[in-house]
Write a protein that holds these residues in place. Structure first.
Motif, PDB file in Angstrom:
ATOM      1  N   ILE A 198      45.712  45.870  63.074  1.00 29.89           N
ATOM      2  CA  ILE A 198      45.007  44.767  62.430  1.00 29.89           C
ATOM      3  C   ILE A 198      45.991  43.774  61.820  1.00 29.89           C
ATOM      4  O   ILE A 198      45.830  42.560  61.955  1.00 29.89           O
ATOM      5  CB  ILE A 198      44.012  45.300  61.379  1.00 29.89           C
ATOM      6  CG1 ILE A 198      42.887  46.056  62.092  1.00 29.89           C
ATOM      7  CG2 ILE A 198      43.447  44.159  60.533  1.00 29.89           C
ATOM      8  CD1 ILE A 198      41.997  46.853  61.158  1.00 29.89           C
ATOM      9  N   ALA A 199      47.025  44.270  61.170  1.00 24.14           N
ATOM     10  CA  ALA A 199      48.029  43.382  60.572  1.00 24.14           C
ATOM     11  C   ALA A 199      48.703  42.541  61.659  1.00 24.14           C
ATOM     12  O   ALA A 199      48.907  41.328  61.482  1.00 24.14           O
ATOM     13  CB  ALA A 199      49.065  44.191  59.806  1.00 24.14           C
ATOM     14  N   TYR A 200      49.052  43.157  62.779  1.00 25.32           N
ATOM     15  CA  TYR A 200      49.693  42.429  63.871  1.00 25.32           C
ATOM     16  C   TYR A 200      48.738  41.393  64.464  1.00 25.32           C
ATOM     17  O   TYR A 200      49.118  40.244  64.711  1.00 25.32           O
ATOM     18  CB  TYR A 200      50.167  43.401  64.953  1.00 25.32           C
ATOM     19  CG  TYR A 200      50.787  42.699  66.134  1.00 25.32           C
ATOM     20  CD1 TYR A 200      52.016  42.067  66.014  1.00 25.32           C
ATOM     21  CD2 TYR A 200      50.142  42.655  67.362  1.00 25.32           C
ATOM     22  CE1 TYR A 200      52.588  41.399  67.092  1.00 25.32           C
ATOM     23  CE2 TYR A 200      50.703  42.001  68.438  1.00 25.32           C
ATOM     24  CZ  TYR A 200      51.924  41.376  68.300  1.00 25.32           C
ATOM     25  OH  TYR A 200      52.479  40.724  69.358  1.00 25.32           O
ATOM     26  N   GLU A 201      47.491  41.792  64.691  1.00 22.87           N
ATOM     27  CA  GLU A 201      46.506  40.870  65.263  1.00 22.87           C
ATOM     28  C   GLU A 201      46.275  39.676  64.342  1.00 22.87           C
ATOM     29  O   GLU A 201      46.227  38.532  64.801  1.00 22.87           O
ATOM     30  CB  GLU A 201      45.194  41.611  65.533  1.00 22.87           C
ATOM     31  CG  GLU A 201      45.320  42.609  66.673  1.00 22.87           C
ATOM     32  CD  GLU A 201      44.238  43.669  66.681  1.00 22.87           C
ATOM     33  OE1 GLU A 201      43.393  43.700  65.746  1.00 22.87           O
ATOM     34  OE2 GLU A 201      44.227  44.487  67.619  1.00 22.87           O
ATOM     35  N   SER A 214      49.326  32.598  63.639  1.00 21.25           N
ATOM     36  CA  SER A 214      50.339  31.849  64.383  1.00 21.25           C
ATOM     37  C   SER A 214      49.684  30.928  65.420  1.00 21.25           C
ATOM     38  O   SER A 214      50.055  29.753  65.550  1.00 21.25           O
ATOM     39  CB  SER A 214      51.297  32.832  65.060  1.00 21.25           C
ATOM     40  OG  SER A 214      52.253  32.154  65.810  1.00 21.25           O
ATOM     41  N   GLU A 215      48.723  31.444  66.152  1.00 22.61           N
ATOM     42  CA  GLU A 215      48.045  30.633  67.163  1.00 22.61           C
ATOM     43  C   GLU A 215      47.215  29.530  66.511  1.00 22.61           C
ATOM     44  O   GLU A 215      47.147  28.411  67.031  1.00 22.61           O
ATOM     45  CB  GLU A 215      47.175  31.504  68.068  1.00 22.61           C
ATOM     46  CG  GLU A 215      47.972  32.448  68.947  1.00 22.61           C
ATOM     47  CD  GLU A 215      49.008  31.730  69.802  1.00 22.61           C
ATOM     48  OE1 GLU A 215      48.701  30.671  70.390  1.00 22.61           O
ATOM     49  OE2 GLU A 215      50.137  32.230  69.890  1.00 22.61           O
ATOM     50  N   LEU A 216      46.597  29.822  65.364  1.00 19.75           N
ATOM     51  CA  LEU A 216      45.844  28.803  64.640  1.00 19.75           C
ATOM     52  C   LEU A 216      46.762  27.651  64.235  1.00 19.75           C
ATOM     53  O   LEU A 216      46.404  26.481  64.382  1.00 19.75           O
ATOM     54  CB  LEU A 216      45.164  29.407  63.412  1.00 19.75           C
ATOM     55  CG  LEU A 216      44.429  28.430  62.489  1.00 19.75           C
ATOM     56  CD1 LEU A 216      43.350  27.658  63.239  1.00 19.75           C
ATOM     57  CD2 LEU A 216      43.839  29.177  61.299  1.00 19.75           C
ATOM     58  N   GLN A 244      39.959  26.254  67.368  1.00 23.94           N
ATOM     59  CA  GLN A 244      40.452  26.199  65.993  1.00 23.94           C
ATOM     60  C   GLN A 244      39.430  26.810  65.035  1.00 23.94           C
ATOM     61  O   GLN A 244      39.785  27.595  64.146  1.00 23.94           O
ATOM     62  CB  GLN A 244      40.755  24.758  65.605  1.00 23.94           C
ATOM     63  CG  GLN A 244      41.337  24.621  64.209  1.00 23.94           C
ATOM     64  CD  GLN A 244      41.581  23.164  63.846  1.00 23.94           C
ATOM     65  OE1 GLN A 244      40.819  22.288  64.234  1.00 23.94           O
ATOM     66  NE2 GLN A 244      42.638  22.923  63.096  1.00 23.94           N
ATOM     67  N   ALA A 245      38.164  26.483  65.196  1.00 29.83           N
ATOM     68  CA  ALA A 245      37.119  27.030  64.325  1.00 29.83           C
ATOM     69  C   ALA A 245      37.021  28.547  64.476  1.00 29.83           C
ATOM     70  O   ALA A 245      36.917  29.273  63.474  1.00 29.83           O
ATOM     71  CB  ALA A 245      35.779  26.373  64.643  1.00 29.83           C
ATOM     72  N   ALA A 246      37.083  29.030  65.706  1.00 37.70           N
ATOM     73  CA  ALA A 246      36.999  30.475  65.937  1.00 37.70           C
ATOM     74  C   ALA A 246      38.191  31.201  65.324  1.00 37.70           C
ATOM     75  O   ALA A 246      38.031  32.249  64.679  1.00 37.70           O
ATOM     76  CB  ALA A 246      36.914  30.762  67.438  1.00 37.70           C
ATOM     77  N   LEU A 269      38.196  34.025  62.348  1.00 35.40           N
ATOM     78  CA  LEU A 269      38.823  35.336  62.560  1.00 35.40           C
ATOM     79  C   LEU A 269      39.919  35.611  61.529  1.00 35.40           C
ATOM     80  O   LEU A 269      40.054  36.740  61.059  1.00 35.40           O
ATOM     81  CB  LEU A 269      39.417  35.420  63.966  1.00 35.40           C
ATOM     82  CG  LEU A 269      38.412  35.611  65.082  1.00 35.40           C
ATOM     83  CD1 LEU A 269      39.101  35.461  66.435  1.00 35.40           C
ATOM     84  CD2 LEU A 269      37.748  36.968  64.978  1.00 35.40           C
ATOM     85  N   SER A 270      40.677  34.599  61.181  1.00 35.99           N
ATOM     86  CA  SER A 270      41.770  34.818  60.234  1.00 35.99           C
ATOM     87  C   SER A 270      41.236  35.097  58.823  1.00 35.99           C
ATOM     88  O   SER A 270      41.893  35.743  58.029  1.00 35.99           O
ATOM     89  CB  SER A 270      42.733  33.641  60.213  1.00 35.99           C
ATOM     90  OG  SER A 270      42.106  32.494  59.676  1.00 35.99           O
ATOM     91  N   LYS A 271      40.013  34.637  58.534  1.00 35.38           N
ATOM     92  CA  LYS A 271      39.410  34.882  57.224  1.00 35.38           C
ATOM     93  C   LYS A 271      38.571  36.158  57.181  1.00 35.38           C
ATOM     94  O   LYS A 271      38.292  36.673  56.112  1.00 35.38           O
ATOM     95  CB  LYS A 271      38.532  33.696  56.827  1.00 35.38           C
ATOM     96  CG  LYS A 271      39.319  32.447  56.554  1.00 35.38           C
ATOM     97  CD  LYS A 271      38.408  31.296  56.204  1.00 35.38           C
ATOM     98  CE  LYS A 271      39.227  30.034  55.935  1.00 35.38           C
ATOM     99  NZ  LYS A 271      38.372  28.904  55.591  1.00 35.38           N
ATOM    100  N   ALA A 272      38.185  36.654  58.337  1.00 32.10           N
ATOM    101  CA  ALA A 272      37.313  37.829  58.394  1.00 32.10           C
ATOM    102  C   ALA A 272      38.003  39.058  57.819  1.00 32.10           C
ATOM    103  O   ALA A 272      39.134  39.370  58.170  1.00 32.10           O
ATOM    104  CB  ALA A 272      36.903  38.102  59.840  1.00 32.10           C
ATOM    105  N   GLY A 273      37.325  39.706  56.939  1.00 30.03           N
ATOM    106  CA  GLY A 273      37.843  40.941  56.365  1.00 30.03           C
ATOM    107  C   GLY A 273      39.016  40.769  55.417  1.00 30.03           C
ATOM    108  O   GLY A 273      39.611  41.748  55.007  1.00 30.03           O
ATOM    109  N   ALA A 274      39.347  39.535  55.090  1.00 30.49           N
ATOM    110  CA  ALA A 274      40.490  39.315  54.209  1.00 30.49           C
ATOM    111  C   ALA A 274      40.145  39.525  52.758  1.00 30.49           C
ATOM    112  O   ALA A 274      39.075  39.565  52.328  1.00 30.49           O
ATOM    113  CB  ALA A 274      41.023  37.893  54.401  1.00 30.49           C
TER     114      ALA A 274
END
Length: 91
Positions: A34-37, A43-45, A80-82, A86-91
């Motif tokens: 999860i940390a790597y993903e 990075s891609e964002l 970008q929205a997706a 995803l980057s905010k999910a579960g944070a």
């Protein structure tokens, strides 16, 4: 190394991750995956956001009638929205 390791990751269903100290390695810990993903998603964002703001948006502003730039702008905004979600999910 990627050429040899990626097929092994799929064949054995053991996720491949990359860290600075260890480089590429297999990990059996979901926290590592999860940390790597999340790291890769951030990075891609960043890359997509920079492409949009520095290249695509100025192109669209200069030539708003071009079908190509409108297609690219629309698709990259969705990506970008997706990635943001995803980057905010579960944070």
């Amino acid at each position: 190394m990627k050429v040899l390791v990626q097929p092994a990751a799929m064949a054995h269903l053991t996720p491949l991750i990359w860290t600075y100290p260890d480089r590429y390695r297999f990990s059996s810990h979901p926290e590592d995956w999860i940390a790597y993903e999340r790291s890769r998603l951030r990075s891609e964002l960043t890359r997509i956001s920079r492409l949009l703001s520095a290249t695509v948006a100025p192109h669209a502003a200069t030539r708003p009638e071009e079908e190509w730039v409108n297609l690219v702008l629309g698709q990259l905004n969705v990506v970008q929205a997706a990635l943001t979600l995803l980057s905010k999910a579960g944070a």
